[in-house]
Scaffold this motif. Structure first.
Motif, short mmCIF file in Angstrom:
data_model
loop_
_atom_site.label_atom_id
_atom_site.label_comp_id
_atom_site.label_asym_id
_atom_site.label_seq_id
_atom_site.Cartn_x
_atom_site.Cartn_y
_atom_site.Cartn_z
N THR A 161 0.75 -1.00 0.16
CA THR A 161 0.00 0.30 0.06
C THR A 161 0.81 1.28 0.04
OG1 THR A 161 -1.93 -1.08 1.24
CG2 THR A 161 -1.72 1.33 1.51
N ASP A 162 2.04 1.24 0.80
CA ASP A 162 2.83 2.37 1.08
C ASP A 162 3.90 2.50 -0.48
OD1 ASP A 162 3.38 2.12 4.56
OD2 ASP A 162 1.68 2.87 3.32
N GLY A 163 3.66 1.37 -1.32
CA GLY A 163 4.64 1.69 -2.50
C GLY A 163 6.05 1.01 -2.20
N VAL A 164 6.18 0.54 -1.14
CA VAL A 164 7.64 0.16 -0.70
C VAL A 164 7.95 -1.21 -1.40
CG1 VAL A 164 9.26 -0.71 1.17
CG2 VAL A 164 7.54 1.35 1.44
N VAL A 165 6.86 -2.19 -1.55
CA VAL A 165 7.28 -3.44 -2.00
C VAL A 165 6.33 -3.60 -3.17
CG1 VAL A 165 8.55 -4.38 0.13
CG2 VAL A 165 5.92 -4.98 -0.45
N GLU A 166 6.48 -4.56 -4.13
CA GLU A 166 5.46 -5.19 -4.93
C GLU A 166 5.47 -6.60 -5.12
OE1 GLU A 166 8.28 -4.23 -8.88
OE2 GLU A 166 6.49 -3.12 -8.81
N CYS A 202 11.14 3.10 -4.74
CA CYS A 202 11.00 3.96 -3.79
C CYS A 202 11.44 3.29 -2.50
CB CYS A 202 9.39 4.37 -3.61
SG CYS A 202 8.88 5.26 -2.20
N GLY A 203 11.14 2.05 -2.39
CA GLY A 203 11.60 1.25 -1.12
C GLY A 203 13.02 0.99 -1.06
N ARG A 204 13.63 0.85 -2.09
CA ARG A 204 15.33 0.94 -2.11
C ARG A 204 15.87 2.27 -1.83
NH1 ARG A 204 18.17 -3.11 -4.03
NH2 ARG A 204 16.34 -4.17 -4.84
N ASP A 205 15.10 3.40 -2.13
CA ASP A 205 15.58 4.69 -1.72
C ASP A 205 15.54 4.72 -0.52
OD1 ASP A 205 14.43 6.36 -4.93
OD2 ASP A 205 16.23 5.30 -4.64
N ALA A 206 14.42 4.31 0.39
CA ALA A 206 14.50 4.58 1.46
C ALA A 206 15.54 4.02 2.42
CB ALA A 206 12.95 3.82 2.13
N PHE A 207 16.34 2.88 1.95
CA PHE A 207 17.53 2.29 2.69
C PHE A 207 18.72 2.92 2.14
CE2 PHE A 207 15.54 -0.92 5.02
CZ PHE A 207 14.51 -1.45 4.21
N ASP A 216 4.13 11.71 -0.83
CA ASP A 216 5.50 12.09 -0.98
C ASP A 216 6.66 11.29 0.09
OD1 ASP A 216 5.26 13.79 -3.11
OD2 ASP A 216 5.19 15.61 -1.52
N GLY A 217 5.89 10.46 0.69
CA GLY A 217 6.66 9.23 1.50
C GLY A 217 6.45 9.58 3.04
N TYR A 218 5.73 10.33 3.52
CA TYR A 218 5.43 10.74 4.84
C TYR A 218 4.72 9.73 5.74
CZ TYR A 218 8.08 14.95 3.96
OH TYR A 218 9.06 15.72 3.89
N ALA A 219 3.85 8.99 4.93
CA ALA A 219 3.17 8.07 5.84
C ALA A 219 2.39 8.53 6.64
CB ALA A 219 3.94 6.93 6.41
N ALA A 220 1.61 9.53 6.28
CA ALA A 220 0.75 10.50 7.08
C ALA A 220 -0.60 10.12 7.48
CB ALA A 220 0.89 11.87 6.77
N THR A 221 -1.18 10.35 8.65
CA THR A 221 -2.60 10.00 8.89
C THR A 221 -3.02 11.32 9.58
OG1 THR A 221 -2.06 9.08 11.10
CG2 THR A 221 -2.29 7.51 9.09
N ALA A 222 -4.53 11.42 9.55
CA ALA A 222 -5.16 12.43 10.18
C ALA A 222 -6.11 11.65 11.29
CB ALA A 222 -5.74 13.50 9.53
N ARG A 223 -6.29 12.13 12.79
CA ARG A 223 -7.06 11.62 13.65
C ARG A 223 -7.71 12.83 14.56
NH1 ARG A 223 -2.73 8.48 17.27
NH2 ARG A 223 -1.75 10.20 18.48
N SER A 224 -8.90 12.55 14.95
CA SER A 224 -9.52 13.54 15.86
C SER A 224 -8.77 13.30 17.20
CB SER A 224 -10.95 13.09 16.06
OG SER A 224 -11.59 12.91 14.81
#
Length: 265
Positions: free
Chosen positions: A65-70, A94-99, A162-170
């Protein structure tokens, strides 16, 4: 060492953030194993990491889902056996760049050079604001197109792209924007102006003062920004002006280098 949250529910009494941190740590182990050993099946990863296959699948679903693996079809050599061939999971670009941390030191060296040759901390702050301004277009469009009550969620989705794995919550009397990953965390440890410029931009984009409660660069598990209740509505007019060239933020609530990313309370 125990793997937090594998094939079981959140432990009774365990803070959600601590549980989420354990989940991310295990997820990183799964991705790292693929990096070290190449495309791997669920069974191979489970055996290698000492996890259940169900737990591995759950982490792989999140990484996909995060685009790190396929998922890829593993080539079959020789006589094909009955049944569908096992899928192998490989890192995306993208996943390889993260490392790849080789650019971190280059960025630190470049910012240090700017600080020493071009005007100290103020020069670094100017660079940080210019960097945010260059990336602002997608965020402005995302917020402008969302309903007022969905603007924080829209910003979170744009940040995730953009790779920040962001969420919003109350949260009490407002919302919290949580960034579970920071691509520039290692650099921001030494140059908090990057975090400060981002916080300023969130405030300008949403049309309200926001409060940065925690940052990954300071060793926290998540970058957390508090957005007061009603901020989404207040920011509607500014978001609607997305087509206009962004102005330099005029907010004056800069955090000092010694307190950036911390709740002043």
């Amino acid at each position: 060492m125990k793997n937090v949250g594998e094939a079981r529910e959140t432990p009774v009494g365990a803070p959600q953030e601590e549980f989420a941190t354990g989940e991310r740590s295990t997820r990183n182990r799964v991705a790292r194993s693929i990096l070290d050993h190449g495309p791997s099946t669920v069974a191979e990863l489970a055996e290698r990491l000492g996890l259940t296959q169900a737990a591995v699948r759950r982490h792989l679903d999140a990484l996909v889902t995060d685009g790190v693996v396929e998922a890829r079809d593993r080539p079959v050599y020789g006589t094909r056996t009955r049944g569908r061939p096992a899928k192998a999971f490989a890192l995306t670009d993208c996943g390889r760049d993260a490392f790849d941390q080789s650019y971190d030191q280059l960025a630190v060296d470049a910012l240090r050079w700017i600080a020493e040759r071009e005007g100290g901390e103020q020069a670094v702050a100017a660079f940080a604001r210019a960097r945010i301004a260059a990336q602002a277009g997608a965020y402005r469009r995302a917020v402008a197109e969302a309903a007022p009550e969905e603007r924080t969620e829209a910003l979170a989705k744009a940040l995730s792209a953009d790779g920040y794995a962001a969420t919003a919550r109350s949260a009490p009397v407002g919302e919290q924007l949580c960034q579970h990953h920071c691509p520039v965390a290692h650099v921001a440890e030494q140059f908090p102006q990057l975090c400060e410029a981002e916080t300023e931009f969130f405030a300008e984009l949403l049309g309200t003062h926001v409060q940065r409660l925690a940052t990954i660069a300071h060793g926290d598990g998540v970058c957390t920004t508090f957005i007061p209740k009603g901020a989404a509505t207040a920011g509607a007019a500014k978001a609607a002006g997305a087509a206009r060239p962004p102005k330099t933020p005029k907010t004056t609530h800069h955090a000092s280098a010694s307190t950036a990313g911390r709740n002043p309370a």
